[in-house]
Design an enzyme around this catalytic site. Sequence first.
Site, short mmCIF file in Angstrom:
data_model
loop_
_atom_site.label_atom_id
_atom_site.label_comp_id
_atom_site.label_asym_id
_atom_site.label_seq_id
_atom_site.Cartn_x
_atom_site.Cartn_y
_atom_site.Cartn_z
N ASP A 97 -0.44 0.60 -18.38
CA ASP A 97 -1.21 0.68 -16.92
C ASP A 97 -0.72 1.42 -15.84
O ASP A 97 -1.20 1.70 -14.96
CB ASP A 97 -1.35 -0.78 -16.68
CG ASP A 97 -2.43 -1.01 -15.58
OD1 ASP A 97 -3.46 -0.09 -15.57
OD2 ASP A 97 -2.42 -1.99 -14.87
N GLU A 146 -0.50 4.67 -16.15
CA GLU A 146 -1.05 5.77 -16.80
C GLU A 146 -1.35 6.87 -15.82
O GLU A 146 -1.11 8.04 -16.46
CB GLU A 146 -2.31 5.42 -17.71
CG GLU A 146 -3.63 5.57 -16.72
CD GLU A 146 -3.61 4.48 -15.51
OE1 GLU A 146 -2.93 3.66 -15.60
OE2 GLU A 146 -4.29 4.92 -14.67
N ARG A 195 0.63 8.31 -13.54
CA ARG A 195 1.91 8.95 -13.46
C ARG A 195 1.78 9.99 -14.67
O ARG A 195 2.38 11.11 -14.65
CB ARG A 195 2.80 8.25 -13.14
CG ARG A 195 3.29 7.47 -14.04
CD ARG A 195 4.16 6.36 -13.51
NE ARG A 195 3.58 5.39 -12.74
CZ ARG A 195 4.22 4.41 -11.73
NH1 ARG A 195 5.63 4.33 -11.88
NH2 ARG A 195 3.64 3.39 -11.25
N LYS A 231 -5.27 -5.01 -17.90
CA LYS A 231 -5.39 -5.55 -16.64
C LYS A 231 -6.04 -7.00 -16.95
O LYS A 231 -6.92 -7.17 -17.93
CB LYS A 231 -6.40 -4.62 -15.79
CG LYS A 231 -5.61 -3.40 -15.35
CD LYS A 231 -6.50 -2.57 -14.37
CE LYS A 231 -5.89 -1.28 -13.90
NZ LYS A 231 -4.68 -1.41 -12.94
N ASP A 290 -9.92 2.64 -15.94
CA ASP A 290 -8.61 2.21 -16.18
C ASP A 290 -8.51 0.80 -16.68
O ASP A 290 -8.61 0.07 -15.64
CB ASP A 290 -7.56 2.49 -15.17
CG ASP A 290 -6.13 2.03 -15.33
OD1 ASP A 290 -5.93 1.80 -16.24
OD2 ASP A 290 -5.57 2.01 -14.17
N1 BES Z 1 -5.16 2.46 -10.99
C1 BES Z 1 -4.06 1.72 -10.98
C2 BES Z 1 -3.71 1.50 -9.38
C3 BES Z 1 -4.66 0.79 -8.53
C4 BES Z 1 -4.79 -0.67 -8.36
C5 BES Z 1 -5.69 1.39 -7.73
C6 BES Z 1 -5.65 -1.37 -7.61
C7 BES Z 1 -6.65 0.77 -7.06
C8 BES Z 1 -6.66 -0.59 -6.96
C9 BES Z 1 -2.93 2.20 -11.74
O1 BES Z 1 -3.22 2.94 -12.79
C10 BES Z 1 -1.89 1.10 -12.30
O2 BES Z 1 -2.46 0.11 -12.76
N2 BES Z 1 -0.70 0.69 -11.67
C11 BES Z 1 0.06 -0.07 -11.90
C12 BES Z 1 1.56 0.43 -11.93
C13 BES Z 1 2.61 -0.62 -12.60
C14 BES Z 1 2.22 -0.96 -14.08
C15 BES Z 1 3.76 0.08 -12.64
C16 BES Z 1 0.06 -1.01 -10.56
O3 BES Z 1 0.01 -0.71 -9.45
O4 BES Z 1 0.06 -2.29 -11.10
ZN ZN Z 2 -4.91 3.88 -12.83
ZN ZN Z 3 -3.38 1.58 -14.53
#
Ligand code: BES
Ligand code: ZN
Ligand code: ZN
Length: 525
Positions: free
Chosen positions: A369, A371, A373, A299, A292
């Site tokens: 990001d 993604e 969901r 990111k 990701d």
């Molecule tokens: N895979 C990430 C969540 C994550 C972050 C898992 C750190 C493990 C460690 C997920 O896809 C993500 O990036 N979520 C975002 C959502 C937001 C953009 C609404 C997040 O948590 O910042």
């Molecule tokens: Zn993710």
């Molecule tokens: Zn993500």
Amino acid sequence: MPEALHPFGLVPAGTQPPRVTVSSSSFGSVKADVAVCFLFEGEKTPAANGLSAASALAKALGVVLRGEPMKGKRKELAVWPSAGRFPASRYVIAGLGRRGDLTPDRLREACGLAARRAALLRAKRLVVSMPPPGPHASAADLAHAATEGLALGSYRLTKYQTQDDGSAETLKSAELLVPRDAMKPTLSGAARGAISANATNLVRDLVNEPAMVVTPARMAEIAQKVAKESGCDIRVYERKDLERLGMRAILGVSAGSTQPPCLIHMIYKPRARSGRKALRRIALVGKGLTFDSGGLSLKTASGMETMKLDKAGATVVLAVMSVLKKLDLPLEVHGIMGMTENMPGGSALKPGDVLHTMSGRTIEVLNTDAEGRLVLADALEFAQQQKPDQIIDLATLTGACMVALGPSCSGILGTDQTLVDDLMAAAERAGEKMWQLPLYEDYRDLIRSDVADVKNSPSTRYGGAITAALFLKNFVTNGVPWVHLDIAGPAFFESEQGYMRKGATGAPVRTLIQYLESLAGPRTV
Ligand code: BES
Ligand code: ZN
Ligand code: ZN
């Protein structure tokens, strides 16, 4: 990935777990590199199988303890090299806390720490004198937990370190010592513990593999192999199948990547031969982002460092599927894994895009990001179409869940309180942390879209784990009990915690196995 770049076998990546056996030998007479016994808090001498207080070894251990600041508290360890005076080269005394408070999880922790220390001492053969059962811990449950602790604490990832083949520090075998009348429950507990520990270490191996090795296609190959070995049927839906099924959310997430996506569907049915009929149909759904990057909503460099972990949900599903036959569970279980990468690229999903999901509902993508969901929206619809009695999804879904619950606790949210309670009880038995968050309906306003049915990025960062779960709830529509586990924190440790090394942890595979076992009814031993 050209094979030549990766001349390593795929699984296993880490060390093989020690072979655990059970005997009623006396602690003072067994040969071993390391012999482990336990001290309860507030007691003066460690109790050990078949060891009389008057024996020379008991006295020697008493002298060792007098010279140690050890009180028998949890996490304490004393190591004594016996210098050839007794059969084992070293004796380890591990603290267990108060006798009356003994739980399987305390023993798991003590055995995990002892195994870690033994591995550092380059021990190959370990013996463990099991503590007596108590009000909160049966002999079978203690053996189960001890076996897990030994396998988890001795796990190391050495595959990619060319100067270290790991053999010098590999614990090969462990023998649990118990009184003769506890042999039977100890054997059965240890056998079940080994199954669950192996499943945990399989998840650790797969999650620890870099994204360049475990791609969606590789994951499908591994699943085929696991299915064959564990009596599951399997079907892999490839890009053209996803198009035919209308899974445009998974396809959208994969659009920026050169790695083709897939959806893996494994099915376990109890064998007719064993006369077992399925008591329930369970669907397990896992987020399988082999990497990701965030996509165009890229990111930061440091935020991306650990993002090979984003396949943890799917690998937990795979590992659970791998044990059902061994445990002979009377359940029909569907393992559904949505596999893709999330990458930026010329054809990547863009903020503002609208996706039509398999369910017919539409999603406005504001942050690429968010993604996980999107992938789960299609995977949950696919799961519902299997007509299960309950759906459990697992996903490293939000950083917000880690903010809420810390680094080692899963968030649990769902539409059925009994299912939530049962899973939390299983987590407690498995020694994994899990805490419920509310699914407040009025927070739905935060994911309302101006152009589609729902938007993937909420209007505020606050309550991010809850708004993510509310988003998923839109895709579970037919009233089937559903629970979502946000495992962003516990799936992967950024620093060492107790007997768990840095990296993948395998959470919450032990909880799910405990839960499925509990559905099968009470055990006889
Ligand atoms: N895979 C990430 C969540 C994550 C972050 C898992 C750190 C493990 C460690 C997920 O896809 C993500 O990036 N979520 C975002 C959502 C937001 C953009 C609404 C997040 O948590 O910042
Ligand atoms: Zn993710
Ligand atoms: Zn993500």
